[in-house]
Design an enzyme around this catalytic site. Structure first.
Site, PDB file in Angstrom:
ATOM      1  N   LYS A   3       0.225   4.480   7.089  1.00 17.57           N
ATOM      2  CA  LYS A   3       0.430   5.510   5.820  1.00 17.57           C
ATOM      3  C   LYS A   3       0.964   6.917   5.668  1.00 17.57           C
ATOM      4  CE  LYS A   3      -2.964   2.144   5.108  1.00 17.57           C
ATOM      5  NZ  LYS A   3      -2.298   1.071   3.504  1.00 17.57           N
ATOM      6  N   SER A  41      -4.724   0.912  -1.439  1.00 16.90           N
ATOM      7  CA  SER A  41      -4.469   0.933  -0.570  1.00 16.90           C
ATOM      8  C   SER A  41      -5.701   0.875   0.438  1.00 16.90           C
ATOM      9  CB  SER A  41      -3.602   2.269  -0.050  1.00 16.90           C
ATOM     10  OG  SER A  41      -4.008   3.014   1.440  1.00 16.90           O
ATOM     11  N   SER A  97       0.427  -1.215   0.197  1.00 11.45           N
ATOM     12  CA  SER A  97       0.128  -0.067   0.333  1.00 11.45           C
ATOM     13  C   SER A  97       1.244   1.146  -0.427  1.00 11.45           C
ATOM     14  CB  SER A  97      -1.201  -0.111   1.484  1.00 11.45           C
ATOM     15  OG  SER A  97      -0.010   0.045   1.943  1.00 11.45           O
TER      16      SER A  97
END
Length: 322
Positions: free
Chosen positions: A183, A287, A128
């Site tokens: 992230k 993602s 991701s």
């Protein structure tokens, strides 16, 4: 104490095996804290109870041997065979259950302090964050960058640097806090963020984007569209798949603060509430991030990721990243 220690190690092995086999979810921070407390209890007991007892027993043995030798000397016997030194060493030796508890306390304490307050290692499990981070990257996370937090309960007690747009952050997954996610922060409290037609907008303005040469995925042997995006002070690379619909996988759903978001066929627009952050992966169409499950609350923050310390498949990956 030996049988009790054996039982404790058996429970630890059972817990670890069940965790590894997926029978239950584990909390490594809680496990490390528990090991620190238990081994500290053994260390204190060794220092103030067991060791003084062994020293007293060894001293008594030495004293008795001295008295015996003096008594024999008065009788004219000077040469005395004795195994007292060997017996004394056996008395002073730590039993196995103290070697494997009190003896490990300093090491476990050091690991606990380093991991809880300074740096924690993580392994990248998914794609991701490609191209910034690749599967198999072993990274370091700065635990004190955003402030000092108490371990296990993750309660912030000292503030440090604020969260910035563009930071790569490790956090506890809001849907299941037992799982850690990584992230990029694309919006902070008060921001209006939109991802429309595969383009990112902040506070009504498009985020600067520069097209780069296509990215080649060696594992899948495919090319992806690659761009350089400017979120915050630093730029970073992202991947976009123009063949997918703009709202690929996104749909209106319920999560804390979902009333702040609007989903359309073109994408999603959200107003970030106080104390929360909007996260996205750099591999935009591969993602699962805030577009799908909502905002990350401040109390879920683990730390700021900043360095790849090893990738056994590609040592050239070692180094800092944005």
């Amino acid at each position: 104490m030996g049988p009790l220690t054996g039982i404790l190690y058996g429970l630890l092995a059972l817990y670890g095996a069940g965790w590894y086999l997926g029978k239950w979810s584990g909390n490594f921070s809680l496990l490390l804290f528990t090991l620190t407390v238990v081994t500290m209890a053994y260390w204190l007991a060794e220092r103030f109870v067991f060791l003084p007892r062994r020293l007293a027993a060894a001293a008594a043995l030495t004293r008795e041997d001295g008295e015996r030798r003096a008594q024999l000397a008065r009788q004219g016997i000077e040469q005395v065979d004795s195994q007292v030194e060997g017996a004394r060493q056996k008395i002073l030796a730590q039993p196995w259950w103290l070697d494997w508890t009190a003896g490990l306390f300093p090491v476990i304490l050091m690991v606990f302090v380093l991991r809880s307050f300074l740096f924690e290692p993580f392994k990248i499990p998914s794609g991701s964050m490609i191209p910034t981070l690749e599967i198999g990257d072993l990274i370091l996370v700065n635990k004190f960058h955003y402030g000092v937090r108490l371990p296990v309960i993750n309660k912030k007690i000292i503030d440090n640097e604020p969260v910035r747009r563009g930071d790569v952050m490790v956090f506890r997954y809001p849907v299941d806090p037992a799982i850690d996610f990584i992230k990029r922060v694309v919006a902070i409290p008060g921001d209006e963020v939109a991802y429309i037609n595969q383009k990112l907008y902040l506070n009504g303005k498009p985020v600067p984007l520069e097209q780069l040469e296509d990215y080649y995925d060696e594992d899948r042997r495919t090319y992806s569209r690659q761009f350089r995006e400017q979120v915050g002070e630093d730029s970073h690379r992202i991947l976009v798949d123009p063949s997918l619909p703009s709202s690929y996988g996104m749909r209106a759903r319920q999560f804390p603060g979902s009333e702040n978001c609007t989903y359309t066929a073109e994408g999603v627009t959200c107003k970030v509430p106080a104390g929360h952050y909007f996260m996205m992966g750099d591999n935009r169409d591969n993602s699962e991030d805030s577009r799908f499950w909502g905002f990350v609350p401040d109390e879920n923050i683990v730390g700021r990721a900043f360095f790849v310390w090893m990738n056994f498949g590609n040592v050239k990956r070692i180094g800092p990243f944005h």
